[in-house]
Design a protein around this motif. Structure first.
Motif, PDB file in Angstrom:
ATOM      1  N   SER A 249      48.298   1.367 103.292  1.00 45.87           N
ATOM      2  CA  SER A 249      48.094   0.123 103.924  1.00 45.87           C
ATOM      3  C   SER A 249      46.775  -0.024 104.618  1.00 45.87           C
ATOM      4  CB  SER A 249      49.449  -0.256 104.834  1.00 45.87           C
ATOM      5  OG  SER A 249      50.721  -0.243 104.035  1.00 45.87           O
ATOM      6  N   ARG A 250      46.686   0.847 105.613  1.00 51.72           N
ATOM      7  CA  ARG A 250      45.359   0.814 106.455  1.00 51.72           C
ATOM      8  C   ARG A 250      43.918   0.885 105.698  1.00 51.72           C
ATOM      9  NH1 ARG A 250      45.587   4.128 111.795  1.00 51.72           N
ATOM     10  NH2 ARG A 250      47.105   2.643 112.147  1.00 51.72           N
ATOM     11  N   SER A 251      44.219   1.820 104.435  1.00 52.52           N
ATOM     12  CA  SER A 251      43.029   1.765 103.418  1.00 52.52           C
ATOM     13  C   SER A 251      42.640   0.524 102.770  1.00 52.52           C
ATOM     14  CB  SER A 251      43.485   3.143 102.461  1.00 52.52           C
ATOM     15  OG  SER A 251      42.264   3.362 101.615  1.00 52.52           O
ATOM     16  N   LEU A 252      43.884   0.147 102.380  1.00 56.07           N
ATOM     17  CA  LEU A 252      43.714  -1.268 101.585  1.00 56.07           C
ATOM     18  C   LEU A 252      43.107  -2.324 102.490  1.00 56.07           C
ATOM     19  CD1 LEU A 252      44.143  -2.778  99.303  1.00 56.07           C
ATOM     20  CD2 LEU A 252      46.534  -3.454  99.769  1.00 56.07           C
ATOM     21  N   GLY A 253      43.566  -2.373 103.714  1.00 56.82           N
ATOM     22  CA  GLY A 253      42.951  -3.439 104.740  1.00 56.82           C
ATOM     23  C   GLY A 253      41.383  -3.041 105.075  1.00 56.82           C
ATOM     24  N   THR A 254      41.195  -1.889 105.057  1.00 53.66           N
ATOM     25  CA  THR A 254      39.769  -1.584 105.336  1.00 53.66           C
ATOM     26  C   THR A 254      38.791  -1.737 104.117  1.00 53.66           C
ATOM     27  OG1 THR A 254      40.342   0.136 106.833  1.00 53.66           O
ATOM     28  CG2 THR A 254      38.067   0.156 105.843  1.00 53.66           C
TER      29      THR A 254
END
Length: 303
Positions: free
Chosen positions: A118-123
């Protein structure tokens, strides 16, 4: 035929195996595509446009991809297809060939709150939206101001309403959200424009690649979050949005999540319009059922 086109497009490519590509290969429905393995064991994707409109999108996409590939290392935390060559197709258009990319289509159900995918996608989305819009201009892509984007959405709703197949409660919900001018004050940026799970490849808890750039344009960043707004777990979406905000130099406007939810819902009306335009009764029936289900879920609530 597709293997032969790949061989013609990329000097030295000697096909040894070929199979039909599908959504798992990050290939859209508007192209005829195959995955070709060459004598050196390398894997290639060859795409041929299904119609003239798709051909135009594919040519624009090739120009954009070359500019994205030329960006400084680390600018984007994922890779994009790098055009390795093209070949003319009998009847018009050109086949585009690129190496297969790492990862598998993202499963929205794998998104969890906290560190990881999720964090990778947001970044990834935040870094994409930080790219200079001039890249789109150089590639000849469409560009819309915030007002133009809102007007296009209103026209889309009018067309959907004219079918008589959209529940009145949904139309009212969408129209109120679109007519509220205060929600449409955003800074346009370069967007992918057609993001869905099969277009985002991931592996090892991180986004590895983004494919199918034929709908890229300068427009509303909310459009690239629409599929998440309607499909991801709420807590996971919060993690995506937090990472997204951290990755942006300019803080996202506070109405971004609402416009993303709206765009995700209106995608069903767009599917309906596609079915009407192509006279495909199965698509129309599918869209109508999904619209009814959505209407029951939201219960007439405002966005």
């Amino acid at each position: 035929m597709l293997a032969a086109l790949a061989s013609a497009a990329v000097p030295g490519l000697q096909p040894t195996q070929v199979r039909r590509a599908d959504a798992a290969d990050g290939v859209g429905e508007d192209v005829d595509a195959a995955v070709v393995t060459d004598a050196a064991g390398r894997s290639w994707v060859v795409r041929v446009p299904a119609d003239p409109a798709a051909g135009t999108h594919l040519e624009r996409e090739a120009v954009l991809l070359r500019r994205l590939v030329a960006l400084d290392a680390g600018t984007l935390p994922f890779v994009v297809p790098e055009p390795a060559g093209s070949a003319a197709v009998r009847g018009g258009g050109r086949a585009l060939v690129h190496r297969s990319l790492p990862g598998h289509p993202l499963d929205v159900g794998d998104l969890r709150p906290g560190p990881g995918l999720s964090r990778s996608l947001g970044t990834a989305l935040g870094r994409l939206h930080e790219l200079p819009p001039t890249i789109a201009d150089e590639a000849g892509l469409p560009s819309y101001t915030a007002d133009e984007h809102r007007e296009r959405r209103l026209v889309e709703l009018d067309r959907a309403a004219s079918t008589g197949q959209v529940p009145p409660g949904l139309l009212s919900r969408w129209e109120k959200a679109t007519e509220d001018v205060g929600r449409w004050r955003f800074s346009p940026c370069l967007v992918h424009g057609d993001l869905a799970p099969e277009r985002v490849l991931a592996e090892g808890g991180a986004v590895t690649a983004v494919v199918e750039w034929g709908e890229a344009r300068v427009g509303d960043p909310a459009d690239d979050l629409a599929w998440l707004a309607v499909g991801a777990d709420a807590d996971a979406l919060d993690t995506v949005l937090e990472a997204y905000a951290v990755s942006r130099d300019e803080q996202p406007d506070r109405h971004l999540p609402v416009r993303a939810q709206l765009a995700g819902e209106v995608a069903l009306a767009r599917w309906l319009l596609h079915g009407v335009r192509t006279d495909d009764a199965d698509v129309v029936d599918d869209a109508v059922q999904m619209l009814r289900d959505l209407d029951a879920d939201v219960g007439g609530e405002a966005l």
